[in-house]
Design an enzyme around this catalytic site. Structure first.
Site, short mmCIF file in Angstrom:
data_model
loop_
_atom_site.label_atom_id
_atom_site.label_comp_id
_atom_site.label_asym_id
_atom_site.label_seq_id
_atom_site.Cartn_x
_atom_site.Cartn_y
_atom_site.Cartn_z
N HIS A 1 -1.84 -5.35 1.44
CA HIS A 1 -3.11 -6.02 1.18
C HIS A 1 -2.82 -7.44 0.70
O HIS A 1 -1.84 -7.67 -0.01
CB HIS A 1 -3.89 -5.28 0.09
CG HIS A 1 -5.05 -6.07 -0.46
ND1 HIS A 1 -6.26 -6.12 0.19
CD2 HIS A 1 -5.15 -6.88 -1.54
CE1 HIS A 1 -7.08 -6.92 -0.50
NE2 HIS A 1 -6.42 -7.37 -1.56
N ASN B 1 -1.99 0.25 6.82
CA ASN B 1 -1.39 -0.98 7.37
C ASN B 1 -0.52 -1.75 6.38
O ASN B 1 -0.45 -2.96 6.41
CB ASN B 1 -2.47 -1.85 8.01
CG ASN B 1 -3.55 -2.25 7.03
OD1 ASN B 1 -3.46 -1.92 5.84
ND2 ASN B 1 -4.54 -2.98 7.48
N TYR C 1 -12.89 -2.61 -2.14
CA TYR C 1 -13.34 -2.40 -0.76
C TYR C 1 -14.86 -2.26 -0.65
O TYR C 1 -15.37 -1.68 0.31
CB TYR C 1 -12.60 -1.21 -0.15
CG TYR C 1 -11.13 -1.49 0.06
CD1 TYR C 1 -10.72 -2.56 0.87
CD2 TYR C 1 -10.16 -0.74 -0.56
CE1 TYR C 1 -9.38 -2.84 1.06
CE2 TYR C 1 -8.80 -1.02 -0.37
CZ TYR C 1 -8.42 -2.06 0.44
OH TYR C 1 -7.09 -2.34 0.63
N LYS D 1 0.83 -1.20 0.00
CA LYS D 1 0.00 0.00 0.00
C LYS D 1 0.88 1.27 0.00
O LYS D 1 2.10 1.19 0.23
CB LYS D 1 -0.92 -0.04 1.22
CG LYS D 1 -1.94 -1.20 1.19
CD LYS D 1 -2.84 -1.15 2.40
CE LYS D 1 -3.92 -2.22 2.38
NZ LYS D 1 -4.82 -2.12 3.56
N GLU E 1 -9.32 -10.39 -7.85
CA GLU E 1 -8.42 -9.25 -7.65
C GLU E 1 -7.27 -9.26 -8.66
O GLU E 1 -6.83 -8.20 -9.12
CB GLU E 1 -7.92 -9.24 -6.19
CG GLU E 1 -9.05 -8.90 -5.22
CD GLU E 1 -8.69 -9.01 -3.75
OE1 GLU E 1 -7.50 -9.21 -3.41
OE2 GLU E 1 -9.62 -8.88 -2.92
P1 IDP Z 1 -7.59 -6.97 5.60
O1 IDP Z 1 -6.86 -5.89 4.82
O2 IDP Z 1 -6.76 -7.53 6.70
O3 IDP Z 1 -8.20 -8.03 4.71
P2 IDP Z 1 -10.26 -5.86 5.90
O4 IDP Z 1 -11.16 -6.06 7.06
O5 IDP Z 1 -10.61 -6.52 4.62
O6 IDP Z 1 -8.80 -6.24 6.37
O7 IDP Z 1 -10.18 -4.28 5.68
C1 IDP Z 1 -9.61 -3.76 4.50
C2 IDP Z 1 -8.77 -2.56 4.86
O8 IDP Z 1 -9.61 -1.53 5.38
C3 IDP Z 1 -7.75 -2.80 5.97
O9 IDP Z 1 -6.56 -3.37 5.52
C4 IDP Z 1 -7.53 -1.40 6.50
O10 IDP Z 1 -6.67 -0.66 5.63
C5 IDP Z 1 -8.94 -0.82 6.40
N1 IDP Z 1 -9.67 -0.99 7.65
C6 IDP Z 1 -10.29 -2.09 8.11
N2 IDP Z 1 -10.87 -1.90 9.31
C7 IDP Z 1 -10.63 -0.61 9.61
C8 IDP Z 1 -10.97 0.22 10.74
O11 IDP Z 1 -11.64 -0.20 11.68
N3 IDP Z 1 -10.51 1.51 10.68
C9 IDP Z 1 -9.78 2.00 9.64
N4 IDP Z 1 -9.44 1.25 8.57
C10 IDP Z 1 -9.84 -0.03 8.55
MG MG Z 2 -9.76 -7.97 3.39
#
Ligand code: IDP
Ligand code: MG
Length: 134
Positions: free
Chosen positions: A117, A114, A51, A11, A128
């Site tokens: 992905h 974070n 997303y 990212k 994807e």
């Molecule tokens: P993942 O990336 O571990 O699969 P997902 O639940 O699919 O996690 O969420 C996608 C992305 O959305 C996360 O990687 C993060 O960047 C963002 N995200 C998820 N939950 C939150 C939150 O509670 N606050 C802010 N960003 C979030």
């Molecule tokens: Mg995810």
């Protein structure tokens, strides 16, 4: 387990903070193969599709502007159980819960940004890979 292909993406914060080499190195050390790799931007359309499940959540708008805010590294990664292996190398979504030694545990600062992905299942991996490599 079978040889799988998954989609992974470094990212914008991972690129900005200089973690490309380290992440690729961790994948390769774990026996995964980088099949395709391309640097570029995520379009707003790709971001919305990727997303979709989070649409309407409080963090959705911030997530879309973050993921489209700078260059990313798009990758097709293959290997035995690549989908799960990639997820385990990534660590938990929230860096506060990500174990030390995982990519997010070591490099992520907050859940908004974070670092990486990875597709969450084989079906989404296929979708994807098509989404980002055509
Ligand atoms: P993942 O990336 O571990 O699969 P997902 O639940 O699919 O996690 O969420 C996608 C992305 O959305 C996360 O990687 C993060 O960047 C963002 N995200 C998820 N939950 C939150 C939150 O509670 N606050 C802010 N960003 C979030
Ligand atoms: Mg995810």
């Amino acid at each position: 387990m079978a040889i799988e292909k998954t989609y992974s993406m470094i990212k914008p914060d991972g690129v900005r903070n200089g973690h490309i080499g380290e992440i690729v190195n961790r994948f390769e050390r774990a026996g995964l193969k980088i099949e395709r790799m391309e640097m570029g931007m995520v379009t707003p359309e790709q971001a919305a599709a990727n997303y979709q499940e989070h649409e309407g959540k409080p963090f959705y708008d911030g997530l879309i502007s973050y993921i489209t805010s700078g260059s990313v590294v798009k990758m097709v990664v293959s290997g035995e159980g690549a989908v799960a292996k990639c997820r385990s190398l990534m660590g938990a979504t929230n860096p506060l819960e990500a174990a030390p030694g995982t990519i997010r545990g070591d490099f992520a600062v907050d859940v908004n940004a974070n670092v990486i992905h990875g597709s969450d299942c084989l079906e989404n991996a296929e979708i994807e890979i098509k989404r980002f490599f055509g």
